[in-house]
Scaffold this motif. Sequence first.
Motif, PDB file in Angstrom:
ATOM      1  N   ALA A 120      29.226   8.363  24.757  1.00 55.40           N
ATOM      2  CA  ALA A 120      28.798   7.845  26.058  1.00 55.40           C
ATOM      3  C   ALA A 120      29.878   8.005  27.119  1.00 55.40           C
ATOM      4  CB  ALA A 120      28.404   6.374  25.927  1.00 55.40           C
ATOM      5  N   HIS A 121      31.130   7.840  26.721  1.00 55.24           N
ATOM      6  CA  HIS A 121      32.226   7.916  27.684  1.00 55.24           C
ATOM      7  C   HIS A 121      32.803   9.318  27.831  1.00 55.24           C
ATOM      8  CE1 HIS A 121      32.177   3.506  27.137  1.00 55.24           C
ATOM      9  NE2 HIS A 121      32.749   3.466  28.320  1.00 55.24           N
ATOM     10  N   ALA A 122      32.556  10.172  26.845  1.00 54.99           N
ATOM     11  CA  ALA A 122      33.127  11.518  26.897  1.00 54.99           C
ATOM     12  C   ALA A 122      32.570  12.334  28.054  1.00 54.99           C
ATOM     13  CB  ALA A 122      32.884  12.251  25.581  1.00 54.99           C
ATOM     14  N   GLY A 123      31.425  11.922  28.571  1.00 52.13           N
ATOM     15  CA  GLY A 123      30.839  12.650  29.692  1.00 52.13           C
ATOM     16  C   GLY A 123      31.416  12.275  31.043  1.00 52.13           C
ATOM     17  N   VAL A 124      32.210  11.189  31.093  1.00 57.05           N
ATOM     18  CA  VAL A 124      32.738  10.732  32.380  1.00 57.05           C
ATOM     19  C   VAL A 124      34.263  10.618  32.403  1.00 57.05           C
ATOM     20  CG1 VAL A 124      30.635   9.518  33.040  1.00 57.05           C
ATOM     21  CG2 VAL A 124      32.368   8.313  31.703  1.00 57.05           C
ATOM     22  N   ARG A 157      34.401  16.731  17.184  1.00 59.53           N
ATOM     23  CA  ARG A 157      34.915  17.241  18.447  1.00 59.53           C
ATOM     24  C   ARG A 157      34.089  16.664  19.586  1.00 59.53           C
ATOM     25  NH1 ARG A 157      38.256  17.988  15.503  1.00 59.53           N
ATOM     26  NH2 ARG A 157      39.356  19.886  14.873  1.00 59.53           N
ATOM     27  N   TRP A 158      34.720  16.520  20.731  1.00 64.02           N
ATOM     28  CA  TRP A 158      34.048  16.013  21.917  1.00 64.02           C
ATOM     29  C   TRP A 158      34.325  16.953  23.081  1.00 64.02           C
ATOM     30  CZ3 TRP A 158      36.598  12.708  18.463  1.00 64.02           C
ATOM     31  CH2 TRP A 158      35.752  11.848  17.742  1.00 64.02           C
ATOM     32  N   PRO A 159      33.562  16.846  24.176  1.00 65.48           N
ATOM     33  CA  PRO A 159      33.720  17.795  25.275  1.00 65.48           C
ATOM     34  C   PRO A 159      34.964  17.596  26.124  1.00 65.48           C
ATOM     35  CG  PRO A 159      32.023  16.178  25.807  1.00 65.48           C
ATOM     36  CD  PRO A 159      32.392  15.967  24.367  1.00 65.48           C
ATOM     37  N   VAL A 222      44.598  19.799  27.418  1.00 63.80           N
ATOM     38  CA  VAL A 222      45.255  18.502  27.518  1.00 63.80           C
ATOM     39  C   VAL A 222      45.506  18.226  28.982  1.00 63.80           C
ATOM     40  CG1 VAL A 222      46.339  18.568  25.251  1.00 63.80           C
ATOM     41  CG2 VAL A 222      47.502  19.609  27.173  1.00 63.80           C
ATOM     42  N   ILE A 223      45.834  17.008  29.277  1.00 69.89           N
ATOM     43  CA  ILE A 223      46.133  16.625  30.654  1.00 69.89           C
ATOM     44  C   ILE A 223      47.630  16.721  30.859  1.00 69.89           C
ATOM     45  CG2 ILE A 223      46.071  14.750  32.339  1.00 69.89           C
ATOM     46  CD1 ILE A 223      43.572  13.738  30.992  1.00 69.89           C
ATOM     47  N   ASP A 224      48.050  17.603  31.741  1.00 69.91           N
ATOM     48  CA  ASP A 224      49.465  17.753  32.054  1.00 69.91           C
ATOM     49  C   ASP A 224      49.764  17.151  33.420  1.00 69.91           C
ATOM     50  OD1 ASP A 224      50.617  19.208  29.839  1.00 69.91           O
ATOM     51  OD2 ASP A 224      49.301  20.849  30.406  1.00 69.91           O
TER      52      ASP A 224
END
Length: 226
Positions: A120-124, A157-159, A222-224
């Motif tokens: 549910a949260h992986a989309g936002v 795995r998630w998006p 990843v978030i850099d």
Amino acid sequence: MAARVKICGVTTEGAVQAAAEAGAAYLGFNFFPRSPRYAAPPLARDLALEAPPGIAKVGLVVDAEDAVLDGIVETVPLDILQLHGRESPARVREVRARYGLPVMKVIGVAGPGDLAAIDAHAGVADMILVDAKAPKGAVLPGGNGVAFDWRLIAGRRWPVPWMLAGGLNPENVAEAIRLTGARQVDVSSGVESAPGTKDDALIRAFVTAAGEVRDRRPPADVIDPD
């Protein structure tokens, strides 16, 4: 590639330096006042400014209202906001839009029924942190030193990029990575000599252990901070 490590709940310049020298990719500042790892925004600002370039600064909040978030974001040079409460997908959207920062949403897992919240949260959210659900009666939503059954997410795995947390320490992090396929891991109490007190040797041991598990797949998104 080696798993990227987040050292969460840093409260001293020594812990920042130890994490940086060990090769951590993220530093976590805890803004939950009831936590023994709480860092008031002015302290977190000073510590964040001591961190070398390239380490992402993450601000952990628990069901924080906009007024609280405003003060934190205005004071501390953060790269990511970590929502560690009961924030809904709608609230995640609000926070992302209001502050223009990537949002990491924490989802507590104890059994199969908790996995739907990840979807549910992986989309936002920009990143998901899969953590152990806090035990009944726990004061803290995380940092309790408990793990969940890693087999629940083995091979999933998630998006969006995701990170593994919950009861990790230098002795078990390599096995957790092998079993789940996690490319990013988060630790707080597992590198402490006492609640809220980071141990330099444990930080080094944790990052080393996580780095010994090599993944031959292409690097994950990843978030850099750059």
